[in-house]
Design an enzyme around this catalytic site. Sequence first.
Site, PDB file in Angstrom:
ATOM      1  N   TYR A 157       0.827  -1.207   0.000  1.00 42.37           N
ATOM      2  CA  TYR A 157       0.000   0.000   0.000  1.00 42.37           C
ATOM      3  C   TYR A 157       0.864   1.261   0.000  1.00 42.37           C
ATOM      4  O   TYR A 157       1.867   1.346   0.717  1.00 42.37           O
ATOM      5  CB  TYR A 157      -0.920   0.000   1.208  1.00 42.37           C
ATOM      6  CG  TYR A 157      -2.333   0.435   0.879  1.00 42.37           C
ATOM      7  CD1 TYR A 157      -3.228  -0.450   0.298  1.00 42.37           C
ATOM      8  CD2 TYR A 157      -2.769   1.725   1.141  1.00 42.37           C
ATOM      9  CE1 TYR A 157      -4.521  -0.067  -0.007  1.00 42.37           C
ATOM     10  CE2 TYR A 157      -4.067   2.121   0.844  1.00 42.37           C
ATOM     11  CZ  TYR A 157      -4.936   1.223   0.270  1.00 42.37           C
ATOM     12  OH  TYR A 157      -6.222   1.612  -0.035  1.00 42.37           O
ATOM     13  N   ASP A 279     -11.292   0.058  10.032  1.00 44.64           N
ATOM     14  CA  ASP A 279     -12.401  -0.156   9.108  1.00 44.64           C
ATOM     15  C   ASP A 279     -12.582  -1.664   8.926  1.00 44.64           C
ATOM     16  O   ASP A 279     -11.909  -2.461   9.576  1.00 44.64           O
ATOM     17  CB  ASP A 279     -12.190   0.590   7.781  1.00 44.64           C
ATOM     18  CG  ASP A 279     -10.887   0.224   7.079  1.00 44.64           C
ATOM     19  OD1 ASP A 279     -10.392  -0.898   7.293  1.00 44.64           O
ATOM     20  OD2 ASP A 279     -10.359   1.056   6.316  1.00 44.64           O
ATOM     21  N   CYS A 280     -13.483  -2.059   8.039  1.00 50.32           N
ATOM     22  CA  CYS A 280     -13.810  -3.486   7.930  1.00 50.32           C
ATOM     23  C   CYS A 280     -12.618  -4.339   7.527  1.00 50.32           C
ATOM     24  O   CYS A 280     -12.328  -5.372   8.152  1.00 50.32           O
ATOM     25  CB  CYS A 280     -14.973  -3.681   6.945  1.00 50.32           C
ATOM     26  SG  CYS A 280     -14.626  -3.170   5.242  1.00 50.32           S
ATOM     27  N   SER A 281     -11.870  -3.900   6.509  1.00 47.06           N
ATOM     28  CA  SER A 281     -10.717  -4.675   6.062  1.00 47.06           C
ATOM     29  C   SER A 281      -9.531  -4.502   6.999  1.00 47.06           C
ATOM     30  O   SER A 281      -8.669  -5.385   7.093  1.00 47.06           O
ATOM     31  CB  SER A 281     -10.326  -4.285   4.630  1.00 47.06           C
ATOM     32  OG  SER A 281     -10.123  -2.886   4.525  1.00 47.06           O
ATOM     33  N   HIS A 340     -17.254  -4.337   1.576  1.00 43.68           N
ATOM     34  CA  HIS A 340     -17.261  -4.725   2.989  1.00 43.68           C
ATOM     35  C   HIS A 340     -16.757  -6.156   3.142  1.00 43.68           C
ATOM     36  O   HIS A 340     -16.862  -6.969   2.221  1.00 43.68           O
ATOM     37  CB  HIS A 340     -18.678  -4.598   3.557  1.00 43.68           C
ATOM     38  CG  HIS A 340     -18.745  -4.731   5.052  1.00 43.68           C
ATOM     39  ND1 HIS A 340     -18.064  -3.895   5.899  1.00 43.68           N
ATOM     40  CD2 HIS A 340     -19.402  -5.616   5.852  1.00 43.68           C
ATOM     41  CE1 HIS A 340     -18.314  -4.239   7.160  1.00 43.68           C
ATOM     42  NE2 HIS A 340     -19.106  -5.295   7.160  1.00 43.68           N
ATOM     43  N   HIS A 352     -17.376  -8.397  12.428  1.00 41.37           N
ATOM     44  CA  HIS A 352     -16.900  -7.395  11.461  1.00 41.37           C
ATOM     45  C   HIS A 352     -16.890  -6.015  12.094  1.00 41.37           C
ATOM     46  O   HIS A 352     -17.460  -5.789  13.166  1.00 41.37           O
ATOM     47  CB  HIS A 352     -17.779  -7.390  10.201  1.00 41.37           C
ATOM     48  CG  HIS A 352     -19.233  -7.109  10.458  1.00 41.37           C
ATOM     49  ND1 HIS A 352     -19.981  -6.281   9.651  1.00 41.37           N
ATOM     50  CD2 HIS A 352     -20.086  -7.518  11.433  1.00 41.37           C
ATOM     51  CE1 HIS A 352     -21.232  -6.228  10.106  1.00 41.37           C
ATOM     52  NE2 HIS A 352     -21.306  -6.972  11.183  1.00 41.37           N
TER      53      HIS A 352
END
Length: 410
Positions: A157, A279-281, A340, A352
Amino acid sequence: MKLLRKFYLPLVLGIVLSATSCEDKTVKEEKNPTDEYIAEVKREYAPDGRVALFDVKSEKQGDSYVLKGESNETEAVESLKQKLEAENIKFKDSIRLLPDAEELENKTRGVVKISVANIRDEPKHSAQLVTQATLGMPLKVFKKKGGWYYVQTPEGYLGWVDYGGIQNMEEEELRSWKKTDKLIYLETAGFSYEEPDSDSQRVSDLVSGDILELVERQGKFYEVRYPSGKKAFVETAYAQPYLEWLENLEATEEDLIATGKDLMGTPYLWGGTSPKGMDCSGFTKTVFFMNGVVIPRDASQQIHTGEEVDTERNFENLEKGDLLFFGKPATDSTAERVIHVGMWIGDNKFIHSMGEVHISNFDQDADDFDEYNYNRYLRTKRVLNKEDEGLIYLKQSDLFTLPEAEEVKM
């Protein structure tokens, strides 16, 4: 008649001038033959701008073209030049290849030096948070702007981190840091201290997954050193020597669930990948990291790893630790959108980060049935113990340590 002349003559002249102007414009807007090759190379080498930079354009100068911009993909730049040469297109290469070692004074590597470093999409604190990196995480450094550094995380990233979050290093300095013994912090959140005493002055906060240099053990404390060089003490009850932790790591389905439940109640934070907010990930990424696996950053990247096990809501085929993906399916005119992700924990439930880390239910007869996510379910992937180029297993990598063979050479 004079009135008609006065009215029509300017109108006719206007039409003629307009047509001439359009004709001239058409002549001026000559097609740039390099554009299609630049686009072709970008599709091949940098289709995902989150993990690869290929920001290249060209301008015509005389009978040739000047290639401008920057890229961290050397192969992409070479491929572009080969394509242009094959088509006999004259060009001058002015592309800035990253890392810019001269600008960085050869410090093209770095290690996160605070508990959690925020990485943003622009070099300013008001910019969007895109990801985070925890203490001790090695980073590639490509360029700088003011007090900000353009970096890349181990999973690829890209983003900007400010000077307060990174200890810049040359390659040899990073090798020396990797050669030292390490300690991993295992408690969800805690602190380090100036003395081997939890009542002494705090040095910094810590979160699970933080990596520090291990100096020695002193009773119920470990003496540690930060990448910046400052020393501190960490309670032995909340940390473990890194190699010892790694050796005893089994990463079972139950381990994944236990890690996930330890994070229950953590607030949702766009771009967050740590117990300070996720966040979700970021949640699934943290769970797997604490079980020895580095997975891709975003849900739309995580979905491309592992083995597909379900697309039809046949949840009886799922195993604990499987990743469930949600979003909008592809249509004749639109591509699939993955927005998501959550982790299956059995008994028709998954955990989650959505608002906060919590458990949702897919039992349609239950009072807490999660109809919203049920309706946008896409498919499930099995990541645990799967071989995939998108996964980094800490037992097989030298992320925080040097390979034995390299240690012998030194």
